[in-house]
Design a protein around this motif. Sequence first.
Motif, PDB file in Angstrom:
ATOM      1  N   PRO A  18      -2.860  12.064 -10.776  1.00 60.44           N
ATOM      2  CA  PRO A  18      -3.575  13.141 -10.080  1.00 60.44           C
ATOM      3  C   PRO A  18      -2.879  13.589  -8.786  1.00 60.44           C
ATOM      4  O   PRO A  18      -2.897  14.772  -8.454  1.00 60.44           O
ATOM      5  N   PHE A  19      -2.237  12.664  -8.093  1.00 62.23           N
ATOM      6  CA  PHE A  19      -1.516  13.027  -6.876  1.00 62.23           C
ATOM      7  C   PHE A  19      -0.267  13.847  -7.216  1.00 62.23           C
ATOM      8  O   PHE A  19       0.033  14.836  -6.554  1.00 62.23           O
ATOM      9  N   TYR A  20       0.447  13.436  -8.235  1.00 63.45           N
ATOM     10  CA  TYR A  20       1.646  14.175  -8.641  1.00 63.45           C
ATOM     11  C   TYR A  20       1.285  15.575  -9.134  1.00 63.45           C
ATOM     12  O   TYR A  20       1.963  16.542  -8.810  1.00 63.45           O
ATOM     13  N   ALA A  25       1.213  21.740  -7.724  1.00 67.82           N
ATOM     14  CA  ALA A  25       0.515  22.988  -7.422  1.00 67.82           C
ATOM     15  C   ALA A  25       0.964  23.575  -6.078  1.00 67.82           C
ATOM     16  O   ALA A  25       0.613  24.701  -5.748  1.00 67.82           O
ATOM     17  N   GLN A  26       1.741  22.805  -5.314  1.00 69.96           N
ATOM     18  CA  GLN A  26       2.233  23.245  -4.006  1.00 69.96           C
ATOM     19  C   GLN A  26       3.599  23.909  -4.165  1.00 69.96           C
ATOM     20  O   GLN A  26       4.222  23.835  -5.218  1.00 69.96           O
ATOM     21  N   GLU A  27       4.065  24.515  -3.094  1.00 69.71           N
ATOM     22  CA  GLU A  27       5.411  25.086  -3.072  1.00 69.71           C
ATOM     23  C   GLU A  27       6.397  23.974  -2.716  1.00 69.71           C
ATOM     24  O   GLU A  27       6.242  23.311  -1.695  1.00 69.71           O
ATOM     25  N   PRO A  28       7.423  23.759  -3.541  1.00 68.35           N
ATOM     26  CA  PRO A  28       8.419  22.739  -3.203  1.00 68.35           C
ATOM     27  C   PRO A  28       9.270  23.207  -2.021  1.00 68.35           C
ATOM     28  O   PRO A  28       9.275  24.383  -1.680  1.00 68.35           O
ATOM     29  N   GLU A  70       4.575  14.080   2.363  1.00 70.84           N
ATOM     30  CA  GLU A  70       3.519  14.646   3.213  1.00 70.84           C
ATOM     31  C   GLU A  70       3.074  16.037   2.758  1.00 70.84           C
ATOM     32  O   GLU A  70       2.336  16.716   3.467  1.00 70.84           O
ATOM     33  N   ILE A  71       3.471  16.463   1.561  1.00 68.77           N
ATOM     34  CA  ILE A  71       3.092  17.793   1.062  1.00 68.77           C
ATOM     35  C   ILE A  71       1.583  17.929   0.918  1.00 68.77           C
ATOM     36  O   ILE A  71       1.026  19.001   1.103  1.00 68.77           O
ATOM     37  N   LEU A  72       0.910  16.831   0.598  1.00 67.76           N
ATOM     38  CA  LEU A  72      -0.552  16.850   0.486  1.00 67.76           C
ATOM     39  C   LEU A  72      -1.156  16.369   1.796  1.00 67.76           C
ATOM     40  O   LEU A  72      -0.757  15.332   2.321  1.00 67.76           O
ATOM     41  N   LYS A  73      -2.085  17.120   2.294  1.00 65.94           N
ATOM     42  CA  LYS A  73      -2.746  16.775   3.553  1.00 65.94           C
ATOM     43  C   LYS A  73      -3.790  15.676   3.320  1.00 65.94           C
ATOM     44  O   LYS A  73      -4.221  15.435   2.195  1.00 65.94           O
ATOM     45  N   SER A  74      -4.208  15.050   4.395  1.00 69.25           N
ATOM     46  CA  SER A  74      -5.154  13.926   4.306  1.00 69.25           C
ATOM     47  C   SER A  74      -6.416  14.284   3.537  1.00 69.25           C
ATOM     48  O   SER A  74      -6.868  13.510   2.688  1.00 69.25           O
ATOM     49  N   LYS A  75      -6.978  15.436   3.811  1.00 68.54           N
ATOM     50  CA  LYS A  75      -8.212  15.837   3.124  1.00 68.54           C
ATOM     51  C   LYS A  75      -7.978  16.018   1.618  1.00 68.54           C
ATOM     52  O   LYS A  75      -8.825  15.682   0.809  1.00 68.54           O
ATOM     53  N   GLN A  76      -6.819  16.554   1.253  1.00 70.20           N
ATOM     54  CA  GLN A  76      -6.488  16.704  -0.167  1.00 70.20           C
ATOM     55  C   GLN A  76      -6.347  15.329  -0.830  1.00 70.20           C
ATOM     56  O   GLN A  76      -6.855  15.109  -1.926  1.00 70.20           O
ATOM     57  N   SER A  84     -10.948  11.809  -8.881  1.00 66.29           N
ATOM     58  CA  SER A  84     -10.183  11.492 -10.090  1.00 66.29           C
ATOM     59  C   SER A  84     -10.844  10.346 -10.869  1.00 66.29           C
ATOM     60  O   SER A  84     -11.450   9.451 -10.291  1.00 66.29           O
ATOM     61  N   ASP A  85     -10.702  10.410 -12.173  1.00 66.25           N
ATOM     62  CA  ASP A  85     -11.226   9.371 -13.048  1.00 66.25           C
ATOM     63  C   ASP A  85     -10.107   8.344 -13.263  1.00 66.25           C
ATOM     64  O   ASP A  85      -9.341   8.429 -14.211  1.00 66.25           O
TER      65      ASP A  85
END
Length: 90
Positions: A18-20, A25-28, A70-76, A84-85
């Motif tokens: 789920p993290f990957y 979905a982000q911009e590389p 660090e592409i995903l922020k703490s809240k994400q 996630s299951d």
Amino acid sequence: MSIWYSLTKRQSVKLALPFYIACLAQEPVKGKGYQLENREALQAFLTNFSKLHQDKIQKLLRLGTYYPQEILKSKQLQAIWRESDWKALI
């Protein structure tokens, strides 16, 4: 990928997909051009993803881009962890 691949040689390891997927979905970002490609590690890594995601990962690597940790922020990160299951991924 190489670190993950080396670890899988010593013990069973599952990716936190789920993290990957959220990263994809982000911009590389540009960079990491100095790292050596480990084709064996890449192929093993890609087997964890759908064909669509495999193609996206391969394309971003060809373009010399990547996702920094660090592409995903703490809240994400927190939302992914909560929503996630994880048992279904085992």
